[in-house]
Design a protein around this motif. Structure first.
Motif, PDB file in Angstrom:
ATOM      1  N   ASP A  99     -14.741  10.231 -14.608  1.00  0.00           N
ATOM      2  CA  ASP A  99     -14.724   8.809 -14.959  1.00  0.00           C
ATOM      3  C   ASP A  99     -13.700   8.072 -14.098  1.00  0.00           C
ATOM      4  O   ASP A  99     -13.935   6.941 -13.650  1.00  0.00           O
ATOM      5  N   GLN A 100     -12.555   8.737 -13.877  1.00  0.00           N
ATOM      6  CA  GLN A 100     -11.541   8.137 -13.010  1.00  0.00           C
ATOM      7  C   GLN A 100     -12.058   8.008 -11.579  1.00  0.00           C
ATOM      8  O   GLN A 100     -11.835   6.999 -10.911  1.00  0.00           O
ATOM      9  N   VAL A 101     -12.791   9.058 -11.133  1.00  0.00           N
ATOM     10  CA  VAL A 101     -13.382   9.006  -9.796  1.00  0.00           C
ATOM     11  C   VAL A 101     -14.370   7.846  -9.702  1.00  0.00           C
ATOM     12  O   VAL A 101     -14.406   7.115  -8.699  1.00  0.00           O
ATOM     13  N   ALA A 102     -15.194   7.667 -10.775  1.00  0.00           N
ATOM     14  CA  ALA A 102     -16.149   6.554 -10.781  1.00  0.00           C
ATOM     15  C   ALA A 102     -15.421   5.216 -10.725  1.00  0.00           C
ATOM     16  O   ALA A 102     -15.858   4.276 -10.055  1.00  0.00           O
ATOM     17  N   LYS A 188      -3.461  13.157  -4.642  1.00  0.00           N
ATOM     18  CA  LYS A 188      -2.428  12.923  -3.637  1.00  0.00           C
ATOM     19  C   LYS A 188      -2.832  11.825  -2.651  1.00  0.00           C
ATOM     20  O   LYS A 188      -1.963  11.126  -2.139  1.00  0.00           O
ATOM     21  N   THR A 189      -4.155  11.714  -2.391  1.00  0.00           N
ATOM     22  CA  THR A 189      -4.597  10.797  -1.344  1.00  0.00           C
ATOM     23  C   THR A 189      -5.129   9.469  -1.869  1.00  0.00           C
ATOM     24  O   THR A 189      -4.989   8.439  -1.199  1.00  0.00           O
ATOM     25  N   MET A 190      -5.775   9.487  -3.059  1.00  0.00           N
ATOM     26  CA  MET A 190      -6.436   8.274  -3.538  1.00  0.00           C
ATOM     27  C   MET A 190      -5.477   7.120  -3.816  1.00  0.00           C
ATOM     28  O   MET A 190      -5.796   5.977  -3.464  1.00  0.00           O
ATOM     29  N   PRO A 191      -4.326   7.346  -4.466  1.00  0.00           N
ATOM     30  CA  PRO A 191      -3.446   6.194  -4.710  1.00  0.00           C
ATOM     31  C   PRO A 191      -3.065   5.451  -3.441  1.00  0.00           C
ATOM     32  O   PRO A 191      -3.075   4.213  -3.406  1.00  0.00           O
ATOM     33  N   ALA A 192      -2.740   6.212  -2.376  1.00  0.00           N
ATOM     34  CA  ALA A 192      -2.381   5.561  -1.115  1.00  0.00           C
ATOM     35  C   ALA A 192      -3.574   4.811  -0.539  1.00  0.00           C
ATOM     36  O   ALA A 192      -3.449   3.693  -0.035  1.00  0.00           O
ATOM     37  N   LEU A 193      -4.780   5.434  -0.642  1.00  0.00           N
ATOM     38  CA  LEU A 193      -5.978   4.780  -0.135  1.00  0.00           C
ATOM     39  C   LEU A 193      -6.266   3.499  -0.912  1.00  0.00           C
ATOM     40  O   LEU A 193      -6.608   2.462  -0.327  1.00  0.00           O
ATOM     41  N   LEU A 194      -6.132   3.566  -2.254  1.00  0.00           N
ATOM     42  CA  LEU A 194      -6.379   2.381  -3.068  1.00  0.00           C
ATOM     43  C   LEU A 194      -5.353   1.289  -2.791  1.00  0.00           C
ATOM     44  O   LEU A 194      -5.676   0.103  -2.817  1.00  0.00           O
ATOM     45  N   THR A 195      -4.124   1.713  -2.533  1.00  0.00           N
ATOM     46  CA  THR A 195      -3.110   0.719  -2.172  1.00  0.00           C
ATOM     47  C   THR A 195      -3.479   0.025  -0.869  1.00  0.00           C
ATOM     48  O   THR A 195      -3.380  -1.202  -0.738  1.00  0.00           O
ATOM     49  N   GLN A 196      -3.933   0.829   0.106  1.00  0.00           N
ATOM     50  CA  GLN A 196      -4.368   0.240   1.372  1.00  0.00           C
ATOM     51  C   GLN A 196      -5.569  -0.670   1.158  1.00  0.00           C
ATOM     52  O   GLN A 196      -5.650  -1.759   1.740  1.00  0.00           O
ATOM     53  N   ALA A 197      -6.508  -0.208   0.291  1.00  0.00           N
ATOM     54  CA  ALA A 197      -7.693  -1.026   0.019  1.00  0.00           C
ATOM     55  C   ALA A 197      -7.314  -2.318  -0.685  1.00  0.00           C
ATOM     56  O   ALA A 197      -7.874  -3.382  -0.398  1.00  0.00           O
ATOM     57  N   GLU A 198      -6.362  -2.233  -1.625  1.00  0.00           N
ATOM     58  CA  GLU A 198      -5.917  -3.438  -2.323  1.00  0.00           C
ATOM     59  C   GLU A 198      -5.264  -4.411  -1.352  1.00  0.00           C
ATOM     60  O   GLU A 198      -5.497  -5.623  -1.403  1.00  0.00           O
ATOM     61  N   THR A 199      -4.441  -3.865  -0.444  1.00  0.00           N
ATOM     62  CA  THR A 199      -3.818  -4.721   0.572  1.00  0.00           C
ATOM     63  C   THR A 199      -4.876  -5.377   1.445  1.00  0.00           C
ATOM     64  O   THR A 199      -4.809  -6.574   1.748  1.00  0.00           O
ATOM     65  N   PHE A 200      -5.879  -4.575   1.849  1.00  0.00           N
ATOM     66  CA  PHE A 200      -6.957  -5.117   2.670  1.00  0.00           C
ATOM     67  C   PHE A 200      -7.735  -6.184   1.907  1.00  0.00           C
ATOM     68  O   PHE A 200      -8.096  -7.225   2.456  1.00  0.00           O
ATOM     69  N   LYS A 201      -8.010  -5.932   0.619  1.00  0.00           N
ATOM     70  CA  LYS A 201      -8.755  -6.905  -0.192  1.00  0.00           C
ATOM     71  C   LYS A 201      -7.971  -8.209  -0.310  1.00  0.00           C
ATOM     72  O   LYS A 201      -8.547  -9.304  -0.196  1.00  0.00           O
ATOM     73  N   GLN A 202      -6.664  -8.097  -0.554  1.00  0.00           N
ATOM     74  CA  GLN A 202      -5.860  -9.312  -0.642  1.00  0.00           C
ATOM     75  C   GLN A 202      -5.878 -10.072   0.678  1.00  0.00           C
ATOM     76  O   GLN A 202      -5.976 -11.304   0.697  1.00  0.00           O
ATOM     77  N   ARG A 203      -5.820  -9.307   1.764  1.00  0.00           N
ATOM     78  CA  ARG A 203      -5.869  -9.938   3.080  1.00  0.00           C
ATOM     79  C   ARG A 203      -7.217 -10.604   3.311  1.00  0.00           C
ATOM     80  O   ARG A 203      -7.304 -11.725   3.835  1.00  0.00           O
ATOM     81  N   LEU A 204      -8.291  -9.901   2.902  1.00  0.00           N
ATOM     82  CA  LEU A 204      -9.624 -10.450   3.082  1.00  0.00           C
ATOM     83  C   LEU A 204      -9.847 -11.655   2.178  1.00  0.00           C
ATOM     84  O   LEU A 204     -10.458 -12.647   2.593  1.00  0.00           O
ATOM     85  N   ASP A 205      -9.363 -11.574   0.931  1.00  0.00           N
ATOM     86  CA  ASP A 205      -9.496 -12.710   0.017  1.00  0.00           C
ATOM     87  C   ASP A 205      -8.762 -13.933   0.544  1.00  0.00           C
ATOM     88  O   ASP A 205      -9.116 -15.068   0.217  1.00  0.00           O
ATOM     89  N   SER A 206      -7.720 -13.689   1.324  1.00  0.00           N
ATOM     90  CA  SER A 206      -6.945 -14.799   1.881  1.00  0.00           C
ATOM     91  C   SER A 206      -7.454 -15.228   3.251  1.00  0.00           C
ATOM     92  O   SER A 206      -6.822 -16.042   3.920  1.00  0.00           O
ATOM     93  N   THR A 207      -8.581 -14.668   3.670  1.00  0.00           N
ATOM     94  CA  THR A 207      -9.192 -15.054   4.940  1.00  0.00           C
ATOM     95  C   THR A 207     -10.348 -16.009   4.650  1.00  0.00           C
ATOM     96  O   THR A 207     -11.218 -15.703   3.833  1.00  0.00           O
TER      97      THR A 207
END
Length: 338
Positions: A99-102, A188-207
């Motif tokens: 469920d967390q993966v989903a 170990k890898t997903m939190p960092a990836l989600l953080t990067q994705a969140e940063t990218f989303k914020q950047r994209l939302d601000s574009t």
């Protein structure tokens, strides 16, 4: 003279001194037959007892084996129940993790759904729709007057593109162990990836990629043109989108309103700061729906289309600026040809 031997046996029962004796007589043959019968009966009884004892021992042995088999099966069932209980626990835990993966997958889809391409406004394309012309039958255009410079000037219409960045329990247990190892790796890898994705989303939302009007009717593009009032060569710093008076105007990206004002050239206008020195401008509005200092979201209605200020008819003059330099909005929101 020989005496003939008697073939009978006689027994005399003396019952007491004052009572007469009782005499019994039986032939020898009958006594032999009776003795043989008794021996046969005793032998048969002993044989029957032996057979019954053997049968009982066999039944007892079978019962003992059955009890042993049942005990073994009970132990196996108990072990299977314990393994199943562990398996169910692991399966439930794995279900929670799946469920967390989903949830992670959905987050990534939400983050990556927008690829940086222009996003149309909710009303979609206005292809085939006609709009009223402005003053004296001219296309509805406007904007500040910026004198065009020579080809070697520093304020020409250069474009600045944006860079955006089967199984047995044992088999099932082994599969769950492998899934557990995969899960630990993901943890170990997903939190960092989600953080990067969140940063990218914020950047994209601000574009500014959201088309700012329901109409896609372009009346004047970015770059050099003949000024609609003077007729002389001029530089157009934005994109003019024709439409109907009062049509909604949308924020092209998340940001903060840094100007909600009126002047005689821009008319009612808004300037939104999107960070990283990137701003968008919305000119000639009939109404301003937000105030200076307001935070807005991409796609939010921020005003209504109009023809205030230096304008020949109802339209939106839309600009994108990096610092003080105007950039062709088509780089961000597209050309309006769809």
């Amino acid at each position: 003279m020989s005496t003939k031997r008697s073939k009978r046996w006689t027994w005399m029962l003396i019952r007491g001194a004052d009572r007469p004796a009782v005499q019994f007589s039986m032939s020898t043959l009958l006594i032999k037959v009776a003795g043989i019968g008794i021996l046969i009966s005793i032998t048969a009884a002993i044989t029957l007892v032996i057979a019954q004892t053997a049968s009982l021992n066999t039944m007892r042995a079978q019962q003992s084996k059955l009890e042993s088999d049942m005990s073994e099966k009970q132990e196996q069932l108990a072990l299977a129940r314990r393994q199943l209980s562990v398996l169910m626990t692991e399966s439930n835990r794995m279900k929670e993790r799946m469920d967390q993966v989903a949830e992670w997958e959905q987050q990534l889809k939400n983050y990556l759904r927008a690829s940086g391409e222009p996003v149309p406004s909710p009303a979609g394309s206005s292809a085939g729709k006609t709009y009223s012309l402005g003053e004296s039958g001219r296309l509805p255009v406007g904007g500040e007057y910026i004198q065009a410079l020579s080809d070697d000037g520093s304020s020409d219409s250069r474009l600045h593109p944006l860079t955006i960045p089967s199984n047995s329990l044992a088999d099932t247990h082994r599969q769950l162990r492998r899934m557990e190892a995969t899960w630990q790796s993901w943890m170990k890898t997903m939190p960092a990836l989600l953080t990067q994705a969140e940063t990218f989303k914020q950047r994209l939302d601000s574009t500014p990629t959201f088309w700012p009007t329901d109409s896609t009717y372009i009346t004047s593009r970015f770059g050099g043109r003949s000024d609609p009032f003077h007729g002389s060569s001029a530089f157009h710093a934005g994109l003019d989108i024709g439409g109907d008076m009062g049509d909604p105007v949308y924020a092209a990206a998340d940001g903060k309103v840094i100007a909600s004002k009126y002047d005689k050239l821009k008319g009612n206008y808004l300037i939104i700061d999107h960070g990283s020195s990137l701003t968008t401008r919305y000119l000639h509005l009939s109404e301003r729906g937000v105030q200076t200092g307001d935070q807005v979201k991409k796609g939010q209605v921020i005003g209504k289309m109009g023809s205030t200020g230096r304008s020949t008819g109802a339209h939106l003059h839309f600009e994108v600026r990096k610092g003080n330099e105007a950039i062709d909005p088509a780089i961000y929101i597209g050309s309006g040809d769809k």
